[in-house]
Design a protein around this motif. Structure first.
Motif, PDB file in Angstrom:
ATOM      1  N   LEU A 111      55.300 -47.693  16.054  1.00  0.00           N
ATOM      2  CA  LEU A 111      55.964 -46.954  17.135  1.00  0.00           C
ATOM      3  C   LEU A 111      56.900 -47.846  17.937  1.00  0.00           C
ATOM      4  O   LEU A 111      56.607 -49.027  18.147  1.00  0.00           O
ATOM      5  CB  LEU A 111      54.907 -46.387  18.080  1.00  0.00           C
ATOM      6  CG  LEU A 111      53.921 -45.415  17.440  1.00  0.00           C
ATOM      7  CD1 LEU A 111      52.725 -45.192  18.355  1.00  0.00           C
ATOM      8  CD2 LEU A 111      54.631 -44.091  17.149  1.00  0.00           C
ATOM      9  N   HIS A 112      57.979 -47.254  18.417  1.00  0.00           N
ATOM     10  CA  HIS A 112      58.957 -47.941  19.266  1.00  0.00           C
ATOM     11  C   HIS A 112      59.399 -47.009  20.389  1.00  0.00           C
ATOM     12  O   HIS A 112      59.458 -45.793  20.215  1.00  0.00           O
ATOM     13  CB  HIS A 112      60.194 -48.346  18.444  1.00  0.00           C
ATOM     14  CG  HIS A 112      59.951 -49.450  17.476  1.00  0.00           C
ATOM     15  ND1 HIS A 112      60.356 -50.733  17.682  1.00  0.00           N
ATOM     16  CD2 HIS A 112      59.316 -49.456  16.266  1.00  0.00           C
ATOM     17  CE1 HIS A 112      60.003 -51.483  16.659  1.00  0.00           C
ATOM     18  NE2 HIS A 112      59.375 -50.739  15.788  1.00  0.00           N
ATOM     19  N   ARG A 113      59.740 -47.594  21.511  1.00  0.00           N
ATOM     20  CA  ARG A 113      60.306 -46.848  22.643  1.00  0.00           C
ATOM     21  C   ARG A 113      61.593 -47.528  23.086  1.00  0.00           C
ATOM     22  O   ARG A 113      61.537 -48.480  23.870  1.00  0.00           O
ATOM     23  CB  ARG A 113      59.330 -46.825  23.832  1.00  0.00           C
ATOM     24  CG  ARG A 113      58.233 -45.787  23.802  1.00  0.00           C
ATOM     25  CD  ARG A 113      58.744 -44.353  23.810  1.00  0.00           C
ATOM     26  NE  ARG A 113      59.710 -44.071  24.849  1.00  0.00           N
ATOM     27  CZ  ARG A 113      59.396 -43.763  26.108  1.00  0.00           C
ATOM     28  NH1 ARG A 113      58.142 -43.675  26.471  1.00  0.00           N
ATOM     29  NH2 ARG A 113      60.355 -43.511  26.988  1.00  0.00           N
ATOM     30  N   PRO A 114      62.748 -47.087  22.578  1.00  0.00           N
ATOM     31  CA  PRO A 114      64.003 -47.711  23.033  1.00  0.00           C
ATOM     32  C   PRO A 114      64.117 -47.619  24.553  1.00  0.00           C
ATOM     33  O   PRO A 114      63.912 -46.546  25.136  1.00  0.00           O
ATOM     34  CB  PRO A 114      65.081 -46.886  22.336  1.00  0.00           C
ATOM     35  CG  PRO A 114      64.405 -46.273  21.155  1.00  0.00           C
ATOM     36  CD  PRO A 114      62.984 -46.040  21.577  1.00  0.00           C
ATOM     37  N   GLU A 115      64.439 -48.749  25.146  1.00  0.00           N
ATOM     38  CA  GLU A 115      64.468 -48.886  26.602  1.00  0.00           C
ATOM     39  C   GLU A 115      65.441 -47.897  27.238  1.00  0.00           C
ATOM     40  O   GLU A 115      66.552 -47.669  26.734  1.00  0.00           O
ATOM     41  CB  GLU A 115      64.929 -50.313  26.909  1.00  0.00           C
ATOM     42  CG  GLU A 115      64.449 -50.857  28.233  1.00  0.00           C
ATOM     43  CD  GLU A 115      65.033 -52.248  28.442  1.00  0.00           C
ATOM     44  OE1 GLU A 115      64.825 -53.105  27.563  1.00  0.00           O
ATOM     45  OE2 GLU A 115      65.725 -52.436  29.470  1.00  0.00           O
ATOM     46  N   THR A 122      63.086 -41.198  24.272  1.00  0.00           N
ATOM     47  CA  THR A 122      62.872 -40.999  22.845  1.00  0.00           C
ATOM     48  C   THR A 122      61.834 -41.962  22.281  1.00  0.00           C
ATOM     49  O   THR A 122      61.796 -43.129  22.653  1.00  0.00           O
ATOM     50  CB  THR A 122      64.223 -41.158  22.117  1.00  0.00           C
ATOM     51  OG1 THR A 122      65.125 -40.153  22.603  1.00  0.00           O
ATOM     52  CG2 THR A 122      64.068 -41.025  20.609  1.00  0.00           C
ATOM     53  N   THR A 164      65.346 -44.699  27.556  1.00  0.00           N
ATOM     54  CA  THR A 164      65.548 -43.391  26.919  1.00  0.00           C
ATOM     55  C   THR A 164      64.266 -42.593  26.969  1.00  0.00           C
ATOM     56  O   THR A 164      63.197 -43.119  27.268  1.00  0.00           O
ATOM     57  CB  THR A 164      65.935 -43.541  25.430  1.00  0.00           C
ATOM     58  OG1 THR A 164      64.768 -43.925  24.687  1.00  0.00           O
ATOM     59  CG2 THR A 164      67.014 -44.597  25.250  1.00  0.00           C
ATOM     60  N   PHE A 183      52.230 -51.897  17.981  1.00  0.00           N
ATOM     61  CA  PHE A 183      53.391 -51.318  18.641  1.00  0.00           C
ATOM     62  C   PHE A 183      54.597 -52.256  18.525  1.00  0.00           C
ATOM     63  O   PHE A 183      54.496 -53.461  18.757  1.00  0.00           O
ATOM     64  CB  PHE A 183      53.068 -51.070  20.119  1.00  0.00           C
ATOM     65  CG  PHE A 183      54.040 -50.155  20.785  1.00  0.00           C
ATOM     66  CD1 PHE A 183      53.815 -48.795  20.827  1.00  0.00           C
ATOM     67  CD2 PHE A 183      55.220 -50.651  21.351  1.00  0.00           C
ATOM     68  CE1 PHE A 183      54.722 -47.938  21.438  1.00  0.00           C
ATOM     69  CE2 PHE A 183      56.136 -49.808  21.949  1.00  0.00           C
ATOM     70  CZ  PHE A 183      55.883 -48.444  21.993  1.00  0.00           C
ATOM     71  N   GLY A 184      55.733 -51.709  18.131  1.00  0.00           N
ATOM     72  CA  GLY A 184      56.941 -52.517  18.050  1.00  0.00           C
ATOM     73  C   GLY A 184      57.121 -53.252  16.732  1.00  0.00           C
ATOM     74  O   GLY A 184      58.065 -54.033  16.579  1.00  0.00           O
ATOM     75  N   TYR A 207      62.921 -39.745  14.975  1.00  0.00           N
ATOM     76  CA  TYR A 207      63.265 -39.687  16.393  1.00  0.00           C
ATOM     77  C   TYR A 207      62.670 -38.430  17.009  1.00  0.00           C
ATOM     78  O   TYR A 207      62.754 -37.346  16.424  1.00  0.00           O
ATOM     79  CB  TYR A 207      64.790 -39.661  16.567  1.00  0.00           C
ATOM     80  CG  TYR A 207      65.495 -40.868  15.982  1.00  0.00           C
ATOM     81  CD1 TYR A 207      65.731 -41.996  16.764  1.00  0.00           C
ATOM     82  CD2 TYR A 207      65.915 -40.879  14.661  1.00  0.00           C
ATOM     83  CE1 TYR A 207      66.375 -43.115  16.225  1.00  0.00           C
ATOM     84  CE2 TYR A 207      66.558 -41.989  14.123  1.00  0.00           C
ATOM     85  CZ  TYR A 207      66.787 -43.097  14.906  1.00  0.00           C
ATOM     86  OH  TYR A 207      67.415 -44.191  14.374  1.00  0.00           O
ATOM     87  N   ILE A 255      71.026 -44.699  21.425  1.00  0.00           N
ATOM     88  CA  ILE A 255      69.912 -45.314  20.703  1.00  0.00           C
ATOM     89  C   ILE A 255      70.463 -45.816  19.383  1.00  0.00           C
ATOM     90  O   ILE A 255      71.002 -45.037  18.596  1.00  0.00           O
ATOM     91  CB  ILE A 255      68.775 -44.302  20.461  1.00  0.00           C
ATOM     92  CG1 ILE A 255      68.164 -43.901  21.796  1.00  0.00           C
ATOM     93  CG2 ILE A 255      67.712 -44.909  19.529  1.00  0.00           C
ATOM     94  CD1 ILE A 255      67.118 -42.822  21.671  1.00  0.00           C
ATOM     95  N   VAL A 295      64.670 -52.911  16.671  1.00  0.00           N
ATOM     96  CA  VAL A 295      64.653 -51.553  17.225  1.00  0.00           C
ATOM     97  C   VAL A 295      64.460 -51.584  18.743  1.00  0.00           C
ATOM     98  O   VAL A 295      64.930 -50.702  19.456  1.00  0.00           O
ATOM     99  CB  VAL A 295      63.570 -50.697  16.528  1.00  0.00           C
ATOM    100  CG1 VAL A 295      63.532 -49.297  17.103  1.00  0.00           C
ATOM    101  CG2 VAL A 295      63.840 -50.636  15.022  1.00  0.00           C
ATOM    102  N   GLN A 296      63.814 -52.617  19.234  1.00  0.00           N
ATOM    103  CA  GLN A 296      63.580 -52.694  20.686  1.00  0.00           C
ATOM    104  C   GLN A 296      64.834 -53.070  21.469  1.00  0.00           C
ATOM    105  O   GLN A 296      64.836 -53.039  22.691  1.00  0.00           O
ATOM    106  CB  GLN A 296      62.456 -53.697  20.999  1.00  0.00           C
ATOM    107  CG  GLN A 296      61.100 -53.338  20.412  1.00  0.00           C
ATOM    108  CD  GLN A 296      60.497 -52.069  21.020  1.00  0.00           C
ATOM    109  OE1 GLN A 296      61.185 -51.256  21.627  1.00  0.00           O
ATOM    110  NE2 GLN A 296      59.210 -51.891  20.834  1.00  0.00           N
ATOM    111  N   ILE A 354      72.440 -40.897  18.985  1.00  0.00           N
ATOM    112  CA  ILE A 354      71.517 -41.636  18.115  1.00  0.00           C
ATOM    113  C   ILE A 354      72.304 -42.162  16.931  1.00  0.00           C
ATOM    114  O   ILE A 354      72.885 -41.389  16.165  1.00  0.00           O
ATOM    115  CB  ILE A 354      70.360 -40.737  17.633  1.00  0.00           C
ATOM    116  CG1 ILE A 354      69.457 -40.373  18.810  1.00  0.00           C
ATOM    117  CG2 ILE A 354      69.556 -41.438  16.529  1.00  0.00           C
ATOM    118  CD1 ILE A 354      68.289 -39.472  18.436  1.00  0.00           C
TER     119      ILE A 354
END
Lengths: 345, 345, 345, 345
Positions: free
Chosen positions: B296-300, B304, B302, B277-278, B246, C229, C205-206, C173
């Motif tokens: 890679l991930h981008r939690p919605e 982070t 956030t 991605f994802g 993270y 998260i 994770v998404q 988190i």
């Protein structure tokens, strides 16, 4: 380079063929078919292959398998018998990893597999692909019936004793254990992690298709009627097969002579490792490799020999053996591309 | 042929070196030491090597390691620092798979490892063996400090973001999970099958030696002070490591640019696979291979980024990486002898 | 005796309800429905129940659930909302183990579960069945929304800190890990033994449905906007759930005070075990029991608290919690029938 | 209340006794000894017991075991024979879970266990604690020799056939498989997770201590000389034992009569479940419970009966059986405190 096609590459024997063939120096992966996954790169389904295998699945009607030198069928039974005749006619060699050509007696096949055999004219020609017992025939074959995983362990374990006429062929007991990958890559409740982990059970005790295959082959090699009780079990491990084979001696023989019998039999077979008398082979000593290891025991005060046999059911028990046959069919060194050392731990 | 010696070949990194080196085309296994197992053929301890590795363990005083071109230390910490100076003086290159030379700051090393450093004069010279971030230095090195398994995942996961100045270096959280083989081949109750199977737990949450190693390296590469919370966990699997990393973005960047950053960074590193991605990389996609895969991930909603990283802790996390370093040190292709495809299933 | 009905008893939460209720001294198992398995004795599907549970599945139209005092829905979401209104009207209490009534905001529910809510008039009345935080409301409830397994661990771990206003509610988190039984008893390739054994991976994770459930509940209890998260992972074990929860302190507090905060919070909750500061709870310490155990950590030199939480996802995370709610609803001792000690090893 | 002492409570049979006895309504846990762990609360070693068992280990010299009504020895062999005489003299009943009193013939005991028997005068009095075959003797016993795990499965499987004189007693083959907990809670490399997970092997094929115990008991019950080949194997699961028993019929009998024979034999034994003919019992159907389940098979075209037997090696194979004996010795209902339903999944 040998141009290779694979029919049905989405199961475990299929991905195992890909793992082995992708690093085989004389092979060019040419086509892999899947009706359902047409267009999907193989590495998208099996990320272990990312960067190493770049072909995609194609639907059977698009793939021109006749351009291949050899086609492997990593399919359920019934597929190879439908497609092999046309491929053979086009000069393509065929290795069937399923059961279509394993049993010479059509009636026996149809009884156990419950489908009609659509290419019975090939049953005589098909060569049973167990190199250690059938090497010369394989070299000249167009069509290989790759043995079942259990039958491989049982045949290689019992053969030297039967050939030497040392045991009662009519009362063999084979207590066998397989990892769960032997059940294939099918969505079924019984082989879910939560059902088969931390658990052990027998299955098919009332009758299993590998019994007639094994009995018939052993009978062919040794001209004896073979009576076999075969009990398969499911072990909570992914890969690996262990056969515990019991046979009653019909004449006395000392341990050293028993051991010598097996060592002599397999001295030119680099994928059969006869371990020291009294060893306990572990399945993990073959994990990911084409080795089959065995060891002999004589329980004190009995007339019985116990043979312990281990292999990786997906390699020597399936895809590795198929590649071994291919090597022989194309005049290559038998062990080419099959030098992987087992993954331990 | 490169003559290779191994000190301490009875553990898991030792047998893994043997598996890899036995099929390496440019390597000749010359000596393997074990005080306790002097005279025992290596294949008697590890039956997976039967027929493939025929040398025996020899006690350290008998083995003439100075005849080797390179010696790997697959030992607990403290051994390499004692023996490396003499070997280096004799012109032998050294790769230490333990921690003796990983931490440049002697005081930090001694605090965490609770032993005195007996070869502090080599700390400056020792090269940290993470090829993807340190390739050129490795090529010219005499002495390699092979990275820890956890630090490999954390560094390769965080590096591109830190180098680009995109994240808050002071609040990194690395939640990591390791297979049990990471604990080594030691007789201990805690890692018995009956204790660690069907179970999951964290350990060392109050402080772990891989934290200072990772922080210091990341700080060196990127000239930032790094604050890292590292939580290791034990997974009931033999091999495999998964890092869930993270990091808080300090500036906005879209997903495509993030992805491009990683792809660019590792485009010449054939053992780092930047997945789409994802994606959700699985440890088994690296089992037995030298690949490290990340996504890679981008939690919605956030700020982070989550980076998922997997590898086989015994290969890319230890012995495979050591062979990769050896290849570079001897001018070979970086991937020589490391082409094994992961065993799936 | 409380007459109990179960709708959908062929999944893991269903069989777990049966295991618990069959030995509950105040319960009489009255009906269990399954459209597909009509007439099949329950013990034929789950041999663990042979000799202990003698009822058979009946199809929903035959079963007279209105004769029950309480009906548990161990079904996929969507079933309880269809049947609960009629049962409630007939005076039957309802405990839904699925998600139909967990999220108060209908729009949020419909966004995440992608179905229309057909009993929105019950959303207000439904009581969230987490006894440790909601005991009094449960006692008077007719309709219980039994919490998700992940949300149970996250809420009980974060609640004391949030209530005390000690942490930044906007940057939580939660790195969570679940055994495979959490995926249910469905025939799917992804959770086959050969796919999920010896493997570890993250998923969802998404975005995962348990995020809005957890955030909304924590916000309700503490009147703060919660930013969470949540990263779920799959562990190769059957049962067990481990949450590694990170939170940033907004004010300094020493370890003893932190520990006291949790002990005070849960002093009357016999199913929450606050372990000594710095412990590493293991999932197996809860296997088969209704206990949830947690322990606090403060990584040195950081502003972060780490809370480790474990439970059995099928007991405290599902069926045990449902029985705990039933006990409260019917005025029984909260722990009645829930005294099973975890199975270790 | 029965005051119970446990000698040697740090192993798996010890903690299993604690799990069972802590919820037994007629038992008061009075003392538990461990020289090494003197003073340590039991729940600190086994967190599964936190909140449920509050006694601490005490060193053997401090514990006043003579105040107990019964003492269980959950120790390696050799301990009970040293301490039992004094306890018995003080009026304390003794249940030994180890082997000290299982074999009546002192010479046979000493040959297999390689220690001198120091209480041979008790061998005659000791009662073999297999309730299903020896119930009356157990009721009046002061000293119980609790059976080994493997012998329990073999005896209950073979007994009805031997008693009826239907099989050749001289050629029994028992192919047995055990979970790893059978090896105990000892720090050893061979049972580490990384050694025994994803692996299967036989062990002790040349001779195992459970062979003479089983042969002698079966011979006693049935007045026949018994010839038994017993092959144990290690399964990668924590708990569970599966016996695959082969016997040759000496006279014809149909399947219904075979089935009736077993059902009649065990109709009053609530912990023996005779499943329908041709079933495949799974070990998990007994996990954590005191049930033993068995099923009969007749492989087609052979003279052989196959009996499949499963149990939890730590419950019916050890601690559960010991509690069952205690119940009988103290005039309680045989199943008191042993009603746990197996944990499935």
């Amino acid at each position: 380079m040998i141009k290779v096609g694979i029919v049905g590459g989405t199961g475990y024997t299929g991905v195992e063929l890909l793992r082995l063939l992708a690093v085989h120096p004389d092979v060019q992966l040419t086509a892999i078919t899947s009706r359902k996954e047409d267009g999907l790169p193989v590495a998208d389904m099996f990320p272990s292959l990312r960067g190493r295998v770049d072909i995609a699945f194609s639907s059977p009607d698009k793939a021109d398998l006749k351009q291949c030198d050899v086609v492997f069928f990593a399919t359920p039974h019934g597929v190879a018998m439908a497609q092999a005749p046309e491929l053979l006619a086009a000069g393509v060699k065929v290795v069937d990893l399923a059961a279509d050509f394993r049993i010479k007696d059509r009636a026996v096949f149809e009884k156990w597999y419950k489908i009609e055999h659509t290419a019975p004219e090939l049953l005589d020609e098909a060569v049973y692909g167990l190199p250690e017992l059938n090497r010369d025939a394989i070299k000249g074959a167009r069509l290989i019936a790759n043995p079942g995983c259990y039958p491989t362990t049982m045949q290689l374990g019992y053969y030297p004793l039967l050939k030497a006429g040392l045991i009662d062929a009519g009362s063999l007991i084979a207590d066998c254990k397989s990892g769960v990958s032997g059940a294939g890559r099918k969505a079924e409740i019984g082989t879910l992690f939560s059902e088969s982990s931390d658990n052990f059970k027998a299955y098919g005790v009332q009758g299993h298709r590998h019994t007639p295959e094994t009995s018939a082959q052993l009978a062919r090699y040794t001209d004896q009627k073979v009576g076999l009780i075969f009990t398969p079990h499911l072990v909570p491990m992914i890969r690996g097969m262990h056969a515990t084979l019991y046979a009653r001696l019909t004449q006395e023989i000392d341990n050293a002579a028993l051991q010598a019998l097996f060592e002599e039999q397999y001295k030119d077979s680099e994928f059969v490792d006869v371990m020291p008398f009294g060893s306990h082979p572990e399945t993990r000593s073959t994990r990911g490799s084409n080795m089959l290891r065995l060891a002999l025991h004589r329980p004190e005060g009995t007339d019985t020999v116990v043979i312990l046999v281990v292999q990786d059911n997906l390699v020597k028990g399936a895809s590795g053996q198929a590649v071994q046959c291919m090597n022989l069919m194309f005049g290559l060194e038998e062990s080419k591309g099959l030098q992987q050392i087992a993954l331990l731990p």
